[in-house]
Structures are given as structure tokens and as C-alpha cells.
Design an enzyme around this catalytic site. Structure first.
Site, short mmCIF file in Angstrom:
data_model
loop_
_atom_site.label_atom_id
_atom_site.label_comp_id
_atom_site.label_asym_id
_atom_site.label_seq_id
_atom_site.Cartn_x
_atom_site.Cartn_y
_atom_site.Cartn_z
N TYR A 74 0.83 -1.21 0.00
CA TYR A 74 0.00 0.00 0.00
C TYR A 74 0.86 1.25 0.00
O TYR A 74 0.60 2.22 -0.73
CB TYR A 74 -0.91 0.00 1.24
CG TYR A 74 -1.96 1.08 1.18
CD1 TYR A 74 -3.26 0.78 0.77
CD2 TYR A 74 -1.66 2.40 1.53
CE1 TYR A 74 -4.21 1.77 0.70
CE2 TYR A 74 -2.61 3.39 1.46
CZ TYR A 74 -3.89 3.08 1.05
OH TYR A 74 -4.84 4.06 0.97
N PHE A 126 -7.60 20.86 -24.18
CA PHE A 126 -8.41 19.74 -24.65
C PHE A 126 -9.72 19.68 -23.85
O PHE A 126 -9.89 20.39 -22.87
CB PHE A 126 -7.62 18.42 -24.56
CG PHE A 126 -8.29 17.33 -25.36
CD1 PHE A 126 -8.58 17.53 -26.71
CD2 PHE A 126 -8.68 16.14 -24.77
CE1 PHE A 126 -9.23 16.55 -27.44
CE2 PHE A 126 -9.34 15.16 -25.50
CZ PHE A 126 -9.61 15.36 -26.84
N ASP A 127 -10.65 18.82 -24.31
CA ASP A 127 -12.01 18.84 -23.74
C ASP A 127 -12.06 18.67 -22.23
O ASP A 127 -12.69 19.45 -21.52
CB ASP A 127 -12.90 17.79 -24.45
CG ASP A 127 -12.39 16.36 -24.31
OD1 ASP A 127 -11.28 16.16 -23.81
OD2 ASP A 127 -13.14 15.44 -24.71
N ASP A 216 0.57 20.15 -20.43
CA ASP A 216 -0.23 18.93 -20.51
C ASP A 216 0.60 18.05 -21.44
O ASP A 216 0.65 18.26 -22.65
CB ASP A 216 -1.61 19.23 -21.12
CG ASP A 216 -2.43 17.97 -21.32
OD1 ASP A 216 -1.82 16.89 -21.47
OD2 ASP A 216 -3.67 18.06 -21.36
N ALA A 218 0.62 14.87 -22.36
CA ALA A 218 0.10 13.57 -22.82
C ALA A 218 0.88 13.00 -24.01
O ALA A 218 1.11 11.80 -24.09
CB ALA A 218 -1.38 13.71 -23.19
N LYS A 259 -1.41 7.80 -23.20
CA LYS A 259 -0.92 8.14 -24.54
C LYS A 259 0.58 7.80 -24.60
O LYS A 259 0.93 6.66 -24.82
CB LYS A 259 -1.16 9.62 -24.85
CG LYS A 259 -2.61 9.96 -25.16
CD LYS A 259 -3.43 10.19 -23.92
CE LYS A 259 -4.81 10.73 -24.22
NZ LYS A 259 -5.62 10.76 -22.99
N HIS A 451 -20.06 14.86 -25.67
CA HIS A 451 -19.76 13.96 -26.79
C HIS A 451 -19.68 12.50 -26.39
O HIS A 451 -19.95 11.62 -27.19
CB HIS A 451 -18.49 14.38 -27.52
CG HIS A 451 -17.33 14.72 -26.62
ND1 HIS A 451 -17.41 15.73 -25.71
CD2 HIS A 451 -16.08 14.21 -26.52
CE1 HIS A 451 -16.24 15.81 -25.06
NE2 HIS A 451 -15.43 14.90 -25.54
C1 P70 Z 1 -8.17 11.40 -26.50
C2 P70 Z 1 -8.47 11.37 -25.02
C3 P70 Z 1 -7.43 12.67 -23.27
C4 P70 Z 1 -6.60 13.78 -22.83
C5 P70 Z 1 -5.82 14.52 -23.75
C6 P70 Z 1 -5.06 15.61 -23.29
C7 P70 Z 1 -4.24 16.43 -24.24
C8 P70 Z 1 -5.79 15.22 -21.09
C9 P70 Z 1 -6.57 14.14 -21.49
C10 P70 Z 1 -7.35 13.39 -20.44
C11 P70 Z 1 -9.93 11.55 -24.71
C12 P70 Z 1 -10.85 10.94 -25.69
C13 P70 Z 1 -11.39 11.69 -26.71
C14 P70 Z 1 -12.22 11.13 -27.66
C15 P70 Z 1 -12.47 9.77 -27.59
C16 P70 Z 1 -11.95 9.01 -26.56
C17 P70 Z 1 -11.12 9.60 -25.62
N1 P70 Z 1 -7.69 12.47 -24.46
N2 P70 Z 1 -5.08 15.92 -22.00
O1 P70 Z 1 -8.50 10.42 -27.15
O2 P70 Z 1 -6.66 12.23 -20.12
O3 P70 Z 1 -8.24 10.40 -20.81
O4 P70 Z 1 -6.29 9.95 -19.30
O5 P70 Z 1 -8.24 11.22 -18.47
O6 P70 Z 1 -5.79 14.22 -25.04
O7 P70 Z 1 -7.60 12.37 -27.02
P1 P70 Z 1 -7.41 10.88 -19.65
#
Ligand code: P70
Length: 459
Positions: A74, A126-127, A216, A218, A259, A451
Site C-alpha cells: 500500500y 483539450f475537452d 499537458d 500527454a 498516450k 460527446h
Molecule cells: C483522446 C483522449 C485525453 C486527454 C488529452 C489531453 C491532451 C488530457 C486528457 C485526459 C480523450 C478521448 C477523446 C475522444 C475519444 C476518446 C477519448 N484524451 N489531456 O483520445 O486524459 O483520458 O487519461 O483522463 O488528449 O484524445 P485521460
């Protein structure tokens, strides 16, 4: 593929997962049952899954071996030590806070940094980042260079921030700005990279105004590859050296390791500031778990430590970027409008240009995703009005994003270029019958990140 050298995928395949193309009539039925939202499809009904590059990578034999070495204590797992050490050697940040994916990292960092009403500028959020900023009553501000919005013109670093705009923004808003966030690569704008020169300038300006600067991260390794390939002075530097320099300009980062961590689950936050670290640890324990596992198993931490070493291997990145480029060039040859140049993890179809007879209020990006599934069993995702349109709080009017895209995100080390051929052929066939394609309307939607769950009907 690189013309001067004979190079194919830098791996061979030792385990396979069968996939199957169901008949077209069934695909029509399945997408209707899913309310024309590709998130509602069952994976067994999908032939080639380009919904996301997130958590869909194939792990290496070394990573799978690492899973067997999980220390599930843990507190104080040795896999966390390995991960922390790996991140420090790669990125140079003082503190590492593990999380189970990118979103909790965003949640914790935005909660720690944003006071209600404060602005958060970036290249393009991002979203999920935008949603977290809004949830903390912050104001997301996108400051991309104007070229980022012109899908058909070439620019080597379309992910760059508009430095002049940033400067005048901070001149006015410095007292009301929480932090700056640079997303590498810029996912919303086409997986486009940010240049080292741009990163350096952002550091200068944010330092001048006393604003913290976070990445960010990723897709940090893909970004570093583009710097090596396209930016003067970096051709002879290793990817590790470039990543180190990129990160040296920042105060920390959030990371969705799904990613460029080459794992199916994982994330982290990094920072140099001790006070911020302590604040994040407190929230981590509340939301994710103890500070040496953050919502992950010990074995997951180990796979991530190994993945972060593999992702900066140049042979891997060359294969990766070339595969995306291959799909892009197939589509361009067929006259399908895409964001030029192709980015690091996906090819983005310009759905406004592809389906000019469908207004953005009828979601041409979503329509393209639906039609591609029907045509070829290929799942893609919409990055346009469904994901990013917002009601203006004052006027009540819908504000549409400038770019209306259908993203073909390519999982890492998963598909061959023959799969890419099928994707291209599928879109070509949609293209041939596109005049008869109709728009969609939303019949139900949730309040945030609509979405993922919205329901649609054909018009
Ligand atoms: C994607 C997925 C996640 C993401 C990211 C960046 C630049 C943070 C995150 C969140 C989300 C997605 C979009 C459409 C369809 C499926 C999934 N991006 N910053 O595919 O990270 O998902 O680990 O919480 O691109 O781009 P997490």
C-alpha cells in the site's frame, strides 16, 4: 516511410487479437441502436478502432514482464520508486504525484491552482482540461497561432502559441491569471507540435509576469520527435535531450500516461514547488489513494516506468509518426481534406470542407464518423461542435468551434499500414456518395463532456 533507409516497424508481433468486419446491414443497425454515437458501439462490432489513441497501445514484452514484478504494498511500492526515478531522469521535475489517468491529474492541479474567476491561457485546451477549468470556475483561454485554424496550409508547428497575443493578454490579465497550460501536442488542433522556440518564449513571458507554466504532456515524446525533425539546431540532439530541454522551461506538468506512457491506464502530475506538491498529495489521498500508488496497482506503475523509456526511442517514434503520415498521404492523394501536415497521433479530417452541404449545427464531424463506420467498420471520433460548442452564458447563443473535425486516432503499435489502407478506402467510398449524406440532430445530452454520451437522430 523514410526513403533513404529500409525501415519497417521496429518490433515483431508475438500475440494477436482477432478482429472481424460485420456485414454492412449489421453496421447500419448497430449504429442506429447506438443513437449515432460511436461511443455506444460494442468493440466486437468495430473492425478497426481509431476512436482514440488513449489507453489502446500494445505493451511490449518488457512491459508485460514488468507487470509480473508488481510490488502491491500500500505504501512505498518499489515500482513507484522506479517510476519516480524514470520521470526525474526524463523530465527533471522534483516531485511526482501518480494518478490513475489524465483527468484526476487535471482535477487536482486545477483545484490547487485556480481561484474562481481566474483565467487559464494555453495554446488550446483539450475537452477534459477545459471542463476541469470551468468546473473550478476558471476561464479557459485559447491563444493558438492563426495558422492553426487554416487546415490546408502547411506550418511545421501549428501547436504554437501566438506570442504577441499572450503578451498583450498577460499585460491586461496578469493579476487575474492562474497559470499557463501548454498542451503538447495540441490535440484539439490536429495533434500539432509546439516548437522549442515557442516554449522558450512562453517561459520568458510567463516569468516576466510571474505566471506558473505547466505542460499537458500527454504526447510529449511525439512533440519532441517533431522538434528533432523540423526545428533548426535539434537534428543531432537525442529525443531525451529534447524532452529534457522542453520540460526544463516549465514548472510542472500533468500527464495522461495512456498516450505517450504506452500503457492502458495511468497518469501523473509533476512539479518543482514543494507547497504545491503537498497540496496535491492531500487531494490525491482524498480522491485517488496513497501518494505511492495514486489509484494504480504497483504493476501498472512498473509498466508505465518501462513505457516511458520505450516511448523516447527514436526508432519507435519514427515508425509512429510515419504511420500517421502514411494514412494522411493516402487521404490527401484521394482528395479528402485533412489538417495539413498530419500530427503525431491522428489524422484529422476537415469535416466542414468534406461535407460542405451540412451546416455545423448539424454536426458534419459526427456525420463523417457515423458514415465511416457504416462504410468500413472503422470507428473514429468527432472533435468539433459536439465536443466543443458552448452556450454563451450572457447571450445564450451557441458558440461553435472554428475547426470541425473527425479524428482518426491511431493506437500505438497496434495496426499495420494495411489497416490504414482500409481506413483510407473507407473514407474514399464515403466521399463518392457524400452528396447524399444527411446531418444529425441531438436528441439527448448530458451537461458536461456531452460527446461521450449524447444521443443523435438523422435529419
Ligand atoms: C483522446 C483522449 C485525453 C486527454 C488529452 C489531453 C491532451 C488530457 C486528457 C485526459 C480523450 C478521448 C477523446 C475522444 C475519444 C476518446 C477519448 N484524451 N489531456 O483520445 O486524459 O483520458 O487519461 O483522463 O488528449 O484524445 P485521460
Amino acid at each position: 516511410m523514410n526513403k533513404e533507409t529500409i525501415q519497417a516497424e521496429p518490433f515483431k508481433i508475438k500475440m494477436v487479437e482477432p478482429i472481424r468486419l460485420i456485414p454492412r446491414s449489421e453496421r447500419e443497425a448497430r449504429i442506429e441502436e447506438a443513437d449515432y454515437n460511436v461511443f455506444g458501439l460494442k468493440p466486437e462490432d468495430v473492425y478497426i478502432d481509431l476512436l482514440t489513441d488513449s489507453g489502446t497501445s500494445a505493451m511490449s514484452d518488457r512491459q508485460w514482464a514488468g507487470l509480473m514484478m508488481g510490488d502491491e504494498s500500500y505504501a512505498g511500492s518499489r515500482n513507484f520508486d522506479h517510476l519516480q526515478q524514470t520521470i526525474k531522469e526524463l523530465m527533471g521535475f522534483k516531485y511526482v504525484v501518480p494518478t490513475h489517468q489524465g483527468r484526476p491529474a487535471e482535477n487536482i492541479l486545477t483545484a490547487a491552482l485556480i481561484k474562481p474567476g481566474q483565467k487559464v491561457p494555453g495554446n488550446t485546451h483539450f475537452d477534459s482540461t477545459m471542463a476541469h477549468i470551468l468546473q473550478k470556475k476558471g476561464v479557459p483561454v485559447n491563444l493558438p497561432i492563426p495558422e492553426a485554424m487554416k487546415t490546408d496550409i502547411y506550418h511545421p508547428f501549428k501547436g504554437n502559441v501566438d506570442i504577441k497575443k499572450l503578451e498583450s493578454f498577460l499585460e491586461k490579465e496578469k493579476g487575474n491569471t492562474s497559470f499557463f497550460l501548454m498542451t503538447v501536442t495540441n490535440n484539439t488542433g490536429g495533434g500539432q507540435p509546439v516548437s522549442m522556440g515557442n516554449i522558450r518564449k512562453v517561459r520568458e513571458i510567463t516569468s516576466k509576469y510571474g505566471i506558473p507554466f505547466f505542460f499537458d504532456a500527454a504526447r510529449f515524446a511525439e512533440n519532441a520527435y517533431f522538434i528533432k525533425e523540423r526545428e533548426e539546431g535539434y537534428a543531432d540532439k537525442s529525443i531525451r535531450e529534447i524532452v529534457w530541454e522542453m520540460m526544463s522551461y516549465a514548472d510542472g506538468c500533468t500527464m495522461s500516461a495512456k498516450k505517450d506512457g504506452l500503457v492502458n491506464m495511468g497518469g501523473f502530475i509533476c512539479m518543482n514547488d514543494e507547497g504545491l506538491y503537498e497540496q496535491c498529495c492531500e487531494m490525491l489521498i482524498l480522491l485517488e489513494g496513497f501518494i505511492t500508488y495514486g489509484g494504480l496497482s504497483g504493476r501498472d506503475l512498473e509498466a508505465l516506468a518501462i513505457g516511458l523509456q520505450e516511448v523516447v526511442e527514436e526508432d519507435y517514434l519514427r515508425y509512429r509518426i510515419e504511420q500517421v503520415r502514411y494514412l494522411g498521404s493516402r487521404l490527401m492523394d484521394a482528395g479528402i481534406p485533412i489538417i495539413n501536415p498530419t500530427g503525431g497521433h491522428a489524422v484529422y479530417v476537415d469535416a466542414k470542407a468534406f461535407l460542405p452541404h451540412i451546416p455545423q449545427s448539424q454536426f458534419p464531424g459526427q456525420v463523417t464518423a457515423v458514415e465511416l463506420y457504416i462504410e468500413a467498420g472503422v470507428r473514429s471520433s468527432e472533435i468539433g461542435a459536439v465536443a466543443f460548442a458552448r452556450k454563451d452564458e450572457e447571450t445564450g447563443e451557441v458558440v461553435y468551434p472554428e475547426l470541425e473535425l473527425t479524428r482518426l486516432a491511431i493506437p500505438r503499435r497496434v495496426y499495420t499500414n494495411r489497416h490504414m489502407d482500409v481506413v483510407a478506402e473507407g473514407l474514399e467510398r464515403v466521399s463518392r456518395r457524400k452528396e447524399s449524406v444527411r446531418g444529425l440532430k441531438i436528441t439527448w445530452e448530458p451537461d458536461v463532456l456531452r460527446h461521450f454520451m449524447a444521443k443523435f437522430a438523422r435529419l
